[in-house]
Design a protein around this motif. Structure first.
Motif, PDB file in Angstrom:
ATOM      1  N   PHE A   1       5.556  -9.295  10.629  1.00  8.31           N
ATOM      2  CA  PHE A   1       5.555  -7.829  10.649  1.00  8.31           C
ATOM      3  C   PHE A   1       5.793  -7.183   9.430  1.00  8.31           C
ATOM      4  CE2 PHE A   1       7.561  -3.915  12.351  1.00  8.31           C
ATOM      5  CZ  PHE A   1       6.507  -3.258  12.725  1.00  8.31           C
ATOM      6  N   ILE A   2       6.669  -7.667   8.855  1.00  6.60           N
ATOM      7  CA  ILE A   2       6.835  -7.186   7.056  1.00  6.60           C
ATOM      8  C   ILE A   2       5.689  -7.399   6.290  1.00  6.60           C
ATOM      9  CG2 ILE A   2       8.242  -7.724   5.057  1.00  6.60           C
ATOM     10  CD1 ILE A   2      10.717  -8.476   7.192  1.00  6.60           C
ATOM     11  N   HIS A   3       5.005  -8.405   6.531  1.00  9.93           N
ATOM     12  CA  HIS A   3       4.031  -8.667   5.756  1.00  9.93           C
ATOM     13  C   HIS A   3       2.702  -7.690   6.198  1.00  9.93           C
ATOM     14  CE1 HIS A   3       5.619 -12.316   4.110  1.00  9.93           C
ATOM     15  NE2 HIS A   3       4.526 -12.517   3.317  1.00  9.93           N
ATOM     16  N   LEU A   4       2.620  -7.229   7.414  1.00  8.36           N
ATOM     17  CA  LEU A   4       1.541  -6.242   7.618  1.00  8.36           C
ATOM     18  C   LEU A   4       2.217  -5.025   7.116  1.00  8.36           C
ATOM     19  CD1 LEU A   4       1.009  -7.057  11.730  1.00  8.36           C
ATOM     20  CD2 LEU A   4      -0.331  -7.433   9.695  1.00  8.36           C
ATOM     21  N   LYS A   5       3.299  -4.638   7.266  1.00  5.88           N
ATOM     22  CA  LYS A   5       3.971  -3.316   6.481  1.00  5.88           C
ATOM     23  C   LYS A   5       3.699  -3.299   5.117  1.00  5.88           C
ATOM     24  CE  LYS A   5       7.961  -2.341   9.306  1.00  5.88           C
ATOM     25  NZ  LYS A   5       7.838  -0.738   9.559  1.00  5.88           N
ATOM     26  N   ILE A   6       3.487  -4.441   4.280  1.00  2.23           N
ATOM     27  CA  ILE A   6       3.361  -4.520   2.821  1.00  2.23           C
ATOM     28  C   ILE A   6       1.861  -4.428   2.532  1.00  2.23           C
ATOM     29  CG2 ILE A   6       3.604  -5.811   0.705  1.00  2.23           C
ATOM     30  CD1 ILE A   6       6.345  -4.449   1.771  1.00  2.23           C
ATOM     31  N   GLU A   7       0.879  -5.132   3.558  1.00  7.38           N
ATOM     32  CA  GLU A   7      -0.307  -4.937   3.406  1.00  7.38           C
ATOM     33  C   GLU A   7      -0.862  -3.433   3.542  1.00  7.38           C
ATOM     34  OE1 GLU A   7      -2.424  -7.534   6.321  1.00  7.38           O
ATOM     35  OE2 GLU A   7      -1.513  -9.278   5.320  1.00  7.38           O
ATOM     36  N   ARG A   8      -0.027  -2.683   4.562  1.00  5.24           N
ATOM     37  CA  ARG A   8      -0.466  -1.294   4.621  1.00  5.24           C
ATOM     38  C   ARG A   8      -0.036  -0.343   3.282  1.00  5.24           C
ATOM     39  NH1 ARG A   8      -3.489   2.806   6.608  1.00  5.24           N
ATOM     40  NH2 ARG A   8      -2.281   4.591   7.225  1.00  5.24           N
ATOM     41  N   ALA A   9       1.198  -0.882   3.156  1.00  7.74           N
ATOM     42  CA  ALA A   9       1.750  -0.160   1.691  1.00  7.74           C
ATOM     43  C   ALA A   9       0.657  -0.451   0.586  1.00  7.74           C
ATOM     44  CB  ALA A   9       3.036  -0.568   1.446  1.00  7.74           C
ATOM     45  N   CYS A  10       0.010  -1.500   0.392  1.00  7.77           N
ATOM     46  CA  CYS A  10      -0.750  -1.833  -0.575  1.00  7.77           C
ATOM     47  C   CYS A  10      -2.254  -0.908  -0.513  1.00  7.77           C
ATOM     48  CB  CYS A  10      -1.310  -3.281  -0.785  1.00  7.77           C
ATOM     49  SG  CYS A  10       0.038  -4.291  -1.368  1.00  7.77           S
ATOM     50  N   HIS A  11      -2.289  -0.607   0.752  1.00  9.55           N
ATOM     51  CA  HIS A  11      -3.715  -0.073   1.143  1.00  9.55           C
ATOM     52  C   HIS A  11      -3.526   1.529   0.732  1.00  9.55           C
ATOM     53  CE1 HIS A  11      -7.259   1.259   3.249  1.00  9.55           C
ATOM     54  NE2 HIS A  11      -6.358   2.346   3.679  1.00  9.55           N
ATOM     55  N   LEU A  12      -2.301   1.852   1.139  1.00 10.08           N
ATOM     56  CA  LEU A  12      -1.878   3.385   0.993  1.00 10.08           C
ATOM     57  C   LEU A  12      -1.782   3.620  -0.776  1.00 10.08           C
ATOM     58  CD1 LEU A  12       0.640   4.206   3.705  1.00 10.08           C
ATOM     59  CD2 LEU A  12      -1.811   4.725   3.411  1.00 10.08           C
ATOM     60  N   LEU A  13      -1.241   2.655  -1.566  1.00  9.04           N
ATOM     61  CA  LEU A  13      -1.120   2.650  -2.902  1.00  9.04           C
ATOM     62  C   LEU A  13      -2.564   2.646  -3.365  1.00  9.04           C
ATOM     63  CD1 LEU A  13       1.815   0.170  -3.437  1.00  9.04           C
ATOM     64  CD2 LEU A  13       1.878   2.640  -4.163  1.00  9.04           C
ATOM     65  N   ASP A  14      -3.474   2.057  -3.035  1.00  8.69           N
ATOM     66  CA  ASP A  14      -4.651   1.973  -3.438  1.00  8.69           C
ATOM     67  C   ASP A  14      -5.727   3.138  -3.200  1.00  8.69           C
ATOM     68  OD1 ASP A  14      -4.813  -0.607  -4.437  1.00  8.69           O
ATOM     69  OD2 ASP A  14      -5.376  -1.720  -2.742  1.00  8.69           O
ATOM     70  N   ILE A  15      -5.589   3.916  -2.056  1.00 10.75           N
ATOM     71  CA  ILE A  15      -6.364   5.006  -1.793  1.00 10.75           C
ATOM     72  C   ILE A  15      -5.767   6.472  -1.546  1.00 10.75           C
ATOM     73  CG2 ILE A  15      -7.579   3.167  -0.169  1.00 10.75           C
ATOM     74  CD1 ILE A  15      -6.456   4.842   2.293  1.00 10.75           C
ATOM     75  N   THR A  16      -4.518   6.439  -1.749  1.00  7.36           N
ATOM     76  CA  THR A  16      -3.958   7.834  -1.936  1.00  7.36           C
ATOM     77  C   THR A  16      -2.980   8.021  -3.243  1.00  7.36           C
ATOM     78  OG1 THR A  16      -1.577   6.863  -1.005  1.00  7.36           O
ATOM     79  CG2 THR A  16      -3.369   7.697   0.457  1.00  7.36           C
ATOM     80  N   THR A  17      -2.466   9.184  -3.289  1.00  5.41           N
ATOM     81  CA  THR A  17      -1.628   9.621  -4.585  1.00  5.41           C
ATOM     82  C   THR A  17      -0.215   9.738  -4.124  1.00  5.41           C
ATOM     83  OG1 THR A  17      -2.327  11.859  -4.460  1.00  5.41           O
ATOM     84  CG2 THR A  17      -3.577  10.289  -6.142  1.00  5.41           C
ATOM     85  N   LYS A  18       0.162   9.316  -2.931  1.00  6.44           N
ATOM     86  CA  LYS A  18       1.395   9.515  -2.251  1.00  6.44           C
ATOM     87  C   LYS A  18       2.429   8.786  -3.134  1.00  6.44           C
ATOM     88  CE  LYS A  18       0.043   9.539   2.679  1.00  6.44           C
ATOM     89  NZ  LYS A  18       0.446  10.901   2.941  1.00  6.44           N
ATOM     90  N   SER A  19       3.676   9.449  -3.318  1.00  7.53           N
ATOM     91  CA  SER A  19       4.686   8.820  -4.083  1.00  7.53           C
ATOM     92  C   SER A  19       5.269   7.607  -3.297  1.00  7.53           C
ATOM     93  CB  SER A  19       5.851  10.077  -3.893  1.00  7.53           C
ATOM     94  OG  SER A  19       6.581  10.095  -2.900  1.00  7.53           O
ATOM     95  N   ILE A  20       6.051   6.964  -4.059  1.00  6.80           N
ATOM     96  CA  ILE A  20       6.698   5.565  -3.535  1.00  6.80           C
ATOM     97  C   ILE A  20       7.570   6.003  -2.169  1.00  6.80           C
ATOM     98  CG2 ILE A  20       8.153   3.528  -4.277  1.00  6.80           C
ATOM     99  CD1 ILE A  20       5.322   3.728  -5.400  1.00  6.80           C
TER     100      ILE A  20
END
Length: 300
Positions: free
Chosen positions: A239-258
């Motif tokens: 589940f944690i790995h899924l969260k980090i995969e999702r975070a990587c996706h958001l870092l790739d496609i958005t300009t959202k802050s950390i």
């Protein structure tokens, strides 16, 4: 090598013992000495096929494509059916035979090499556990056929080095198929796809073990045990790995802050999120984003 069968070959079958000179070269060449075939074949509908070995000085793999057979170890017999893989380490006396009513069709390989025992350990071959139900897989069958082509190469060492690495490919492919086979065995009472879908749908929040166990209709203890048997990891770790995969996706496609991305994957504490991210990815979220933009080296 162990004595090969002298059973008469039926039509469309083959048996090939690698010449001793080639085996000697394979055992010393740096590209093959870790693992190499010393005998291989294909037996189609092998009626009356039997073998007894009290001395076994190499490693043996048998893949049953059709029909049935029987493996005997230490006076105890085990059924072998289509889709089963037999892996026998060196030093295990054994006997096997084709079924009288539905004789098996099999691929077989005797192999050796410095890394043979490491592959046996990697595939979790243990005492009294030498038969693995993998199912019928076209790619695995194709790999065996490609390996058998080496018998047409006579004394061409490059062909046998290629065969040695095909054997390595087959064994590593088996390791990939084992978890899938285990999943199919318990599919009637453990829906792994349902559990993973639930995890995927809730990567934006927290998800506790009790909720997952209830979805699987198991106690928390049995849920964790069954999940780890099937996947090799814990449900929370996945589940944690899924969260980090999702975070990587958001870092790739958005300009959202950390901070925003941390909250979006269920972590209220951005510092804690960054620690988890770095533990899994090897770099911080900000470094990951800079790497995507070309301002941070791929290898730090």
């Amino acid at each position: 090598m162990s004595q090969p069968s002298e059973w008469p070959l039926p039509p469309e079958s083959s048996r090939f013992v690698v010449p001793r000179k080639i085996v000697a070269k394979l055992s010393h060449h740096h590209l093959s000495k870790g693992l190499y075939p010393i005998g291989l074949g294909y037996y189609k509908q092998a009626a009356n096929h039997t073998m007894l070995r009290r001395t076994h000085d190499d490693y043996l793999m048998i893949y049953c494509l059709d029909g049935q057979g029987e493996l005997t170890l230490d006076h105890e017999s085990y059924e072998v059916k289509a889709g089963d893989m037999i892996l026998l380490p060196r030093g295990i006396p054994h006997a096997y035979k084709a079924s009288e009513k539905t004789p098996w069709t099999i691929y077989w390989i005797h192999f050796s090499g410095d890394q043979s025992e490491e592959f046996i350990d990697y595939l979790a071959v243990r005492d009294n556990k030498f038969i693995f139900p993998l199912g019928i897989h076209s790619r695995l069958t194709s790999d065996f056929e490609s390996l058998l082509e080496c018998r047409q190469s006579s004394y061409n060492i490059s062909a046998f080095i290629h065969a040695a690495n095909l054997l390595r490919q087959i064994l590593t492919h088996i390791a990939q198929l084992q978890p899938l086979a285990k999943q199919q065995q318990v599919a009637h009472n453990f829906n792994l796809e349902l559990i993973h879908s639930l995890m995927q749908a809730r990567t934006h929040e927290q998800l506790d073990l009790n909720t997952l166990a209830e979805a699987a209709n198991l106690s928390k203890f049995h849920f964790i045990k069954k999940y780890k048997e099937l996947t090799g990891t814990t449900p929370i770790n996945h589940f944690i790995h899924l969260k980090i995969e999702r975070a990587c996706h958001l870092l790739d496609i958005t300009t959202k802050s950390i901070n925003e991305i941390s909250f979006a994957v269920g972590y209220e504490d951005a510092y804690y999120f960054s620690r988890i991210f770095k533990k899994i990815m090897g770099i911080s979220p900000s470094q990951y984003r800079r790497m995507r933009m070309g301002t941070f080296p791929y290898q730090a």
